[in-house]
Structure formats: C-alpha cells, structure tokens
Design an enzyme around this catalytic site. Structure first.
Site, PDB file in Angstrom:
ATOM      1  CB  ILE A 462      54.529 -12.260 -82.560  1.00  9.53           C
ATOM      2  CG1 ILE A 462      55.926 -11.970 -81.996  1.00  9.53           C
ATOM      3  CG2 ILE A 462      54.090 -11.158 -83.505  1.00  9.53           C
ATOM      4  CD1 ILE A 462      57.015 -11.895 -83.060  1.00  9.53           C
ATOM      5  N   GLY A 463      54.147 -13.477 -79.321  1.00  8.90           N
ATOM      6  CA  GLY A 463      54.477 -14.615 -78.477  1.00  8.90           C
ATOM      7  C   GLY A 463      54.434 -14.252 -77.015  1.00  8.90           C
ATOM      8  CD  GLN A 464      50.444 -13.546 -74.207  1.00  3.52           C
ATOM      9  OE1 GLN A 464      49.608 -14.283 -74.694  1.00  3.52           O
ATOM     10  NE2 GLN A 464      50.159 -12.673 -73.265  1.00  3.52           N
ATOM     11  CD1 TRP A 467      60.114 -17.470 -66.730  1.00  9.58           C
ATOM     12  CD2 TRP A 467      58.938 -16.381 -65.186  1.00  9.58           C
ATOM     13  NE1 TRP A 467      59.834 -18.356 -65.732  1.00  9.58           N
ATOM     14  CE2 TRP A 467      59.108 -17.712 -64.759  1.00  9.58           C
ATOM     15  CE3 TRP A 467      58.219 -15.504 -64.368  1.00  9.58           C
ATOM     16  CZ2 TRP A 467      58.599 -18.193 -63.577  1.00  9.58           C
ATOM     17  CZ3 TRP A 467      57.710 -15.989 -63.181  1.00  9.58           C
ATOM     18  CH2 TRP A 467      57.899 -17.312 -62.796  1.00  9.58           C
ATOM     19  N   GLY A 468      57.703 -13.402 -69.879  1.00 16.59           N
ATOM     20  CA  GLY A 468      57.839 -12.273 -70.779  1.00 16.59           C
ATOM     21  C   GLY A 468      56.991 -12.429 -72.018  1.00 16.59           C
ATOM     22  CB  SER A 469      55.097 -10.595 -74.032  1.00 14.02           C
ATOM     23  OG  SER A 469      55.441  -9.277 -73.631  1.00 14.02           O
ATOM     24  CB  VAL A 470      58.106 -12.127 -78.494  1.00 13.36           C
ATOM     25  CG1 VAL A 470      58.912 -11.699 -79.713  1.00 13.36           C
ATOM     26  CG2 VAL A 470      58.955 -13.019 -77.595  1.00 13.36           C
ATOM     27  CG  ASP A 608      62.941 -23.301 -71.918  1.00 12.78           C
ATOM     28  OD1 ASP A 608      62.195 -24.300 -72.004  1.00 12.78           O
ATOM     29  OD2 ASP A 608      62.506 -22.139 -71.855  1.00 12.78           O
TER      30      ASP A 608
END
Length: 851
Positions: A462-464, A467-470, A608
């Site tokens: 559901i998200g990128q 440095w990572g993804s969700v 951020d």
C-alpha cells in the site's frame, strides 16, 4: 669552418650560426655543428660532448664560468641554457643531472642522503668541512618553514615531489621530519599527526591505506620510554596532548575511547590506532577509567552504578554511546541481570529522587541547574526497554507500554475510539506474531518464499518509499488486518550490530534498530495518556536477506527489519484533496499537537514531515479530544470531523533530549521561556512568556548533523521587540549544544527541559506541518510540498500561511514571545486556531490527554 662560427655556436647553441634559424638540441644540424667544432680549443659543451672530461673543463676558465650547474642547482625547474621550464625527471632534467654530477653544490636529485652518490669522487679543492656543510644544508630552513623550498625560496606543496625530496634529505635532521616534528604547532598549522595518506604497499604494489598516526605514535613511545634526558629535551606527553580541539589527546581519549581524539571520527577497538593510544595513554590520567581500560578490572560499585544508569559512564559520569566501546566493555564485565533500578532513580544522575543532586554529582558540561536531575523521570526515560545491558535479550517478555496502560485512571477498552482500545489491539497482534515461526531468512516480507508468503493469506503493498515498503497483511489465524512495514538497515553501525531474531520482538542485546526503539517510545507516550495522534506499534523482527520494493530505486538483496503496527485507512495525501476546511483544520491541529507531545517528551526532530507520512483512520464524527499543555496550562478542544490523523515514519528522526540518550547533538537553544500567564490565543499566542536570550562564548561547529570542531562564537543573532517590528538593539549568539562540550553559556541551561529551552531546529518540523496544507518548500528535505488541499481563503488558512512564510534565520527572535509560534508546535496551534479554546456546544468529550 671559421672559428667565429664555433664561437657563435658556443654562445647560442639553439641557433644555426650560418643561417640564423632555430635548431633542435640533439638534432642532426646540432650534432653536425658539435662534431665540426669539437676539434678546436673552444668546446661547445665539454660535459655533453666528452663524458667525464673534468680536466678539460677545469682547464678552460671561460667554459667553466659558463657552466649551467650553479644555476641548475639554484633552480632545478628551469633549463639554465634556455631559461625554459623543464619537467623534474624528464630527459633534459636527467641530462643536466648527469652533467652536474661532479658539481660541489647541493644536488637537486631526489634521493635519500644515505644513498646519494655512493661512489662519487670529490675534488680536494671542493671538499667542505662539516661546519660548512651544516651551514649550507637546507634542513634548518626547511624545518622552520616546510612550505617553501629553502634553495629557491618558492612555495612548495606539502606532500609534493619537492617536499618529499627535502623530507627524505632531512630525515635525520632533528630526529623527526618537520611534518611530524614535536616543535611544529599542529593547532596553528591546522595539521595533525593523525592523517592518512595513500602509499604503495610493498607486497602488492597497489594503493593501500597506511596510518602515519601509528608511526608518529611509535616515535613518541620511544621518547616516553627513553631513560636518557640528554636525547629528548621536551615532554613528549605534552606533544601528544597538544591543543587540537578542547582538551588534550589523552584526556579526550580517556573521556571517549570510541572516537579518534583528534579527528573525532569513530574509532573501533580493533583499530591499530586504538592499541597505540591505549599503550601511550595508559598512564594518563591515573583514574579508575584508565585502569578499567587497561584491564585492571571494574569494581562492584562501578558495575552497580552502570546497571542503574547504562547511558552514562559510571566512572566519568559522561554520556556513553549505545553499543560503543565503553558500553560493551561495562556490559561484558558487569552482570546486570540481578540488579534492578530502584523507583525514583533518574537516568540523568543515577541518584535517588529523594536525595538532592549537587553540582559535583552532575556530569561535566551537562548545563543543568542544580536539582534539575533530581526530579522523577518520565516513564519513557526510565524504561530503557531496548537499552538495558547485561541481559541476553533486551525485549524478552512484555514491553513497558503494556504495563503503562493499566495505570491510567481513565483506562477503557470498551470505547473503540480510545487509545486503550487501540493498545489492546496491537497487544493482540504482538502476542499472535510471537507464535508465528520465522521464515528461512527471518521475518521478511519480500524474500523468495519468505515469511509472509507462507503465513499470510493476503499481502498488498500500500506504500513505497526510498528505503522500504508498507504492506497490508491478513494472517490465516488472526481475525483482522494490520500493517507491516519493511525497512532497509541503512547505517553502517546498525548493519554491524545486526543479529537475527528467532522470536518476534525478541532482540539480542545491542541489535535493536533505532527506529524500532523510537517507535516503542512513541507507543509508550500514547499509553501514558500524552497524545492519541501517533501510530501504535506491535513489535519488530529482523530479516537476513530481503528484496525490498523501493520507490524509484533498484532493489538489492540486503538486511531489513519489519515492524507491525495498527492499520490505517490511508495516508493524508489520499484524502486531503477532498477535505473540507473544517476537516483540514482538525487534521492540522491533531498533527501539531501530536508533534508537540514528541517535542516535550523526546526532544524530537522529525525531519521528514509530509502528507505521505501522516496516517489517517476513519472514525465516527462527533465529539472532541481534550488536550492540555502542562507547560502553560492551555487547553485545546480538537473537534472530531471523522478523521484521526497520526504522525508516523520515524526513520530519520533525531532525539536531542539528553535524558533519552540517543544522540550527541542537543540542539540550538537561544532563549529561555518562562510562562507568566495561562496560554493565549490568536495573535497573542506566545506573549504569555518571559523571554531571556542566551549568549555563549564557544561555538560548536556541526555540519550535516555531525560534529566538526569548536571555535569562538561569532554567530550574531538580532532580536526584535515584536514579530512585526524592526530589529532592535539586543544582539546575542547562536548556541549549539553538543555532548561533552562546554560552550560557556551565560546562564544554566537545562537541556532536558525542551519547553523552557526549546530547540530552534524544531522550526523546520513546524513549518513542514503547516506547509503540508498550504504549500511551500520542504524545510528538512529537498523539494516542495505538493498542494493537495484546495484552499478557500479562511481565517485559519491565512494564519497558517504566516507561520509557513517564516524566515529560517530571523523568525523566532522576538522579545515579546510571539516568535515562539515558529518553534513550538502547540503555540503554532494556538495562533492558527483560536476557536479551539472552547468546545463546540453540545459536543461530548472523547478522551482527555496531558502533554
């Protein structure tokens, strides 16, 4: 051929005496003229034409007077016959070098004195006495000024060919070369013996990094262990402790063995320089710290003090870096499994709250007023859930926030909108995940045949990010969906500390990633009733080889960590374009007050904040959240417009509060704010404070968030009487506080009190919060905030634009306190939303919080 042609050719060998044209030295015409004129008494170049004809040259005074050797010895960079520049080591240079091999002056050849001309015969008439040779030597002048060639007077480059030639020639002069000489002033020249140069490795013939520091330290060791007082007429320890930054080398090394005492860069225990420093500084100073560093053991009192407060060195009282050399040393020697911290113990002093803290018991350079560290600590400060040493697993059993929720007087799990209900949900998630076995690579979301692939029923990205993804996941044996965030281990220290997790949220000592530690603290802040506007996490796990799905980057197999948290419906960027002005106002107020709770408790610099990092949950509209500011007694009534906003993503945060013990930067503190009245609203927000500017004598230079050095504080800041008036007569300095450095402020600064002494860097976070809604440049990251929200020109939007247009250099420097709205998130909320001073008629209270 007429003799006059030979004479002309001898005077100017670069031109043909018959035609007047230029000829090339060594060419066919030159060689023909040389052969033609070699029969007469006049020789053109006896040394070049007849090799080794010293007798003939001596017999001709006219030719001897025209010899190029004296000029070549004075300036080896030019051809003495033509005046043109020549390249050192080139063919012309080598020819002149061979020609002048018997010249009695100083030779420009770059060879070691021990090997220079081993078979050279020197005429008795040209032999020099030792006194004359010493007087003609360039070494004394080179030792006095190594930036100039003592023979030519020209500037030379340090480390260049001429410099290295003189360094080799003068290697035995004064027993040390000028760059490492004990009489050279490192502090004035800006040089340091702890510099590294590239050299050729004799074994591999390839560039290899060698440390001149080890060679210089070895030389100093000889002087330290020498029994002769005639050979060394200076104290070598003073050389080692020369003024490079505050304090000497040994003092700084004893205070923090985890860093190079000269450069400030991290220093590993396995580094050869660390061994040399241990050997040289083992006798200085003679303190329990150096005794423990040299292996003489740690007594029981020291271990007891360390187990009570593992964030401070029990001997010096100074802050210790988590998992640093000192920390690991005490953790190995001290068994803290049977020692528990008593109630009321402060992390800042290690003493009981009932007994007063004296100035002598405080660590040096803490800048805290007497008695400041004797107060009872906040729960998140005293927990140390991820920082307690001496145990095989730092997070075995339940985290501290689980015990915090049951102590609240209004703990109610039956209300779906309460924090208690959300905490019960994440507690169930954590309990379930601890029963799930890890995959081949650990707890991974993206590896082949990974953990989620075999255990989860559904897995939707559901998200990128960079440095990572969700992932939104649904497990077979768990009734509800929740979120799993996979992040790459970025820092070298985290990769070095990495250890696999066999059980979910059970980490080996010292291996917990910083973001996981911060998320645990944030969850505990919510559990103790400070704010509902943050996401709640359910533990984390490590992954050996993940293949993350990154945004606009090629993914590589690397080490990652997973975090489980409560599910949200979407991020703010998805819903902000359709929000009404009232919904957007409620969302901005929630984010500002959530940020304020983190500023108060952790001293956070988020760095951020953007729409993508704000999670949103749909909730039934109606009612309000009551939030009380404990600093000035101000009460906010945040209306519920159907959305609960949570400030998320703590991957690049900095926690500048010393009591938290996670950063060496303590932030910029330029004034003290003391409330004299209850918090005010609108244009009067912030004017309830008495403002006292702070001045300091020393400036700590920090670039990119890292310590560079110290210098006299000349950073001028001009204060205004009000936010709209012109610059006044009050001028102060910019005061950056850094761990272990006393900048000599004109008042006692309590660095743990971020309300009275706010962090000036918080202006960036406040600006990013507001610009998320009204647009503008990002304060802490490159780029601009995309304007998702459709502005309508309402009163709160105009006030938000005023805060968004702050000047990063001048905003906040107001003597009436009105500039605090740029720094403190709660003051900004009171300025933008004066209507939230009272609840809406007929609305009910959802939950109350005190930050």
């Amino acid at each position: 051929m007429a003799t006059n042609y030979c004479d002309e050719f001898e005077r100017n060998p670069t031109r043909n005496p018959r035609t007047g044209r230029t000829i090339k030295r060594g060419g066919p015409v030159f060689r023909a003229l040389e052969r033609e004129c070699s029969d007469g008494a006049a020789r053109v170049f006896p040394a070049a034409a007849v090799r080794g004809a010293a007798a003939a040259r001596a017999a001709s005074p006219r030719v001897a007077a025209a010899s190029p050797c004296p000029e070549f010895a004075r300036d080896p960079t030019r051809n003495p016959r033509t005046g043109r520049p020549i390249k050192r080591g080139g063919p012309v240079f080598r020819a002149l070098e061979r020609e002048c091999a018997d010249y009695g002056g100083a030779s420009p050849r770059r060879v070691s004195p021990a090997r220079a001309f081993p078979n050279r015969r020197v005429s008795p008439a040209r032999r020099q006495s030792p006194a004359e040779a010493a007087e003609a030597s360039p070494c004394p002048e080179f030792a006095r000024d190594p930036t100039r060639n003592p023979r030519t007077g020209r500037t030379i480059k340090r480390g260049g060919p001429t410099y290295r030639a003189l360094e080799a020639e003068c290697a035995d002069y004064g027993r040390l070369s000028p760059i490492r000489s004990p009489w050279s002033d490192w502090s004035s020249t800006g040089l340091s013996p702890f510099r590294s140069h590239m050299r050729k490795s004799p074994a591999r013939r390839s560039p290899a990094r060698r440390s001149p520091a080890r060679r210089s330290l070895a030389r100093y060791t000889e002087h330290l262990t020498s029994d002769s007082e005639t050979e060394v007429d200076y104290d070598a320890r003073n050389v080692i402790r020369s003024q490079v930054g505050p304090g000497g080398v040994c003092e700084r090394f004893a205070a923090d063995p985890t860093r190079n005492p000269v450069t400030g860069s991290p220093l590993s225990r396995n580094d050869p320089l660390y061994t040399d420093l241990m050997e040289i500084c083992k006798g200085y100073p003679d303190t329990p710290l150096t005794k423990s560093l040299t292996g003489e053991g740690t007594d029981d009192d020291t271990c007891e003090a360390f187990c009570r407060d593992p964030t401070r060195n029990p001997v010096t009282g100074q802050k210790m870096r988590r998992n640093g050399i000192e920390y690991q040393m005490f953790a190995e020697e001290c068994d803290c499994s049977g020692i528990s911290r008593p109630s009321g113990v402060s992390r800042t002093s290690g003493t009981s709250g009932s007994s007063g803290s004296s100035a002598s018991s405080r660590p040096p350079n803490s800048f805290e007023a007497p008695g400041a560290s004797s107060r009872p600590p906040n729960s998140f400060e005293a927990s140390g859930a991820a920082r307690v040493p001496g145990t095989p697993s730092v997070s075995r059993g339940e985290p501290r926030w689980m015990s915090s929720i049951s102590t609240r007087h209004n703990y109610d799990e039956s209300n779906p909108m309460s924090v208690a209900f959300r905490l019960r949900h994440v507690k169930d998630i954590r309990k379930f995940l601890r029963t799930v076995r890890p995959g081949r690579s650990g707890f991974c979301a993206t590896d082949k045949g990974g953990w989620l692939g075999s255990a989860a029923v559904s897995d939707n990205v559901i998200g990128q990010g960079s440095w990572g993804s969700v992932h939104m996941v649904k497990f077979r044996d768990f009734p509800e969906e929740f979120v799993v965030k996979e992040a790459v281990l970025m820092s070298v220290s985290e990769k070095h500390r990495y250890k696999p997790t066999v059980v979910w949220d059970e980490w080996a000592a010292g291996s917990v990633p910083d973001e996981v530690v911060v998320n645990n603290m944030v969850t505990e802040i919510a559990a103790t009733g400070m704010t509902p506007f943050v996401p709640l996490t359910a533990g984390a796990g490590a992954c050996d080889s993940c293949n993350p799905q990154l945004l606009e980057k090629a993914a590589k197999v690397t080490k990652c960590y997973l975090q489980a948290m409560e599910a949200a419906d979407f991020s703010l960027d998805r819903v902000l374009p359709t929000m009404s002005p009232d919904q957007a106002a409620s969302a901005l107020a929630q984010i500002l007050l959530g940020l304020q709770s983190l500023q108060t408790t952790l001293g956070i610099m988020h760095n951020d904040i953007k729409a993508h990092n704000i999670l949103v949950k749909r909730v039934p509209p109606g009612g309000y959240w009551k939030v009380t500011d404990s600093f000035n007694g101000q009460v906010f009534y945040i209306p519920n417009e159907g959305y609960l906003c949570m400030l998320a993503d703590y991957g690049v945060v900095r926690l500048v509060k010393p009591a938290v013990g996670m950063d060496t930067l303590y932030g910029t503190r330029n004034a003290r704010f003391v409330p004299r009245d209850v918090g005010r609203w609108g244009k009067g927000a912030g004017t309830e404070y008495v403002v006292t500017p702070i001045r300091s004598k020393i400036s700590v230079v920090v670039r990119g968030g890292r310590f560079v050095g110290v210098e006299p504080n000349k950073a001028v800041r001009y204060w205004k009487n009000t936010d709209t008036s012109k610059v006044g007569d009050v001028i102060t300095t910019n005061n950056v506080f850094y761990m272990g450095y006393d900048i000599e402020p004109d008042m006692q600064v309590q660095l743990d009190d971020t309300n009275s002494f706010p962090v000036w860097e918080s202006r960036g976070d406040v600006a990013d919060c507001v610009r998320t809604f009204v647009g503008g440049k990002r304060a802490s990251q490159p780029g601009f905030h995309r304007l998702f929200y459709k502005k309508t020109g309402s009163a709160w939007e105009k006030a938000a634009e005023t805060v968004a247009k702050q000047n990063p250099l001048f905003s906040g420097f107001t003597l009436d306190g009105s500039g605090l709205k740029y720094i403190r998130a709660a003051t900004a909320c009171a300025y933008i939303f004066p209507g939230m001073a009272v609840p809406r008629p007929g609305e009910r209270e959802i939950e109350s919080f005190t930050m």
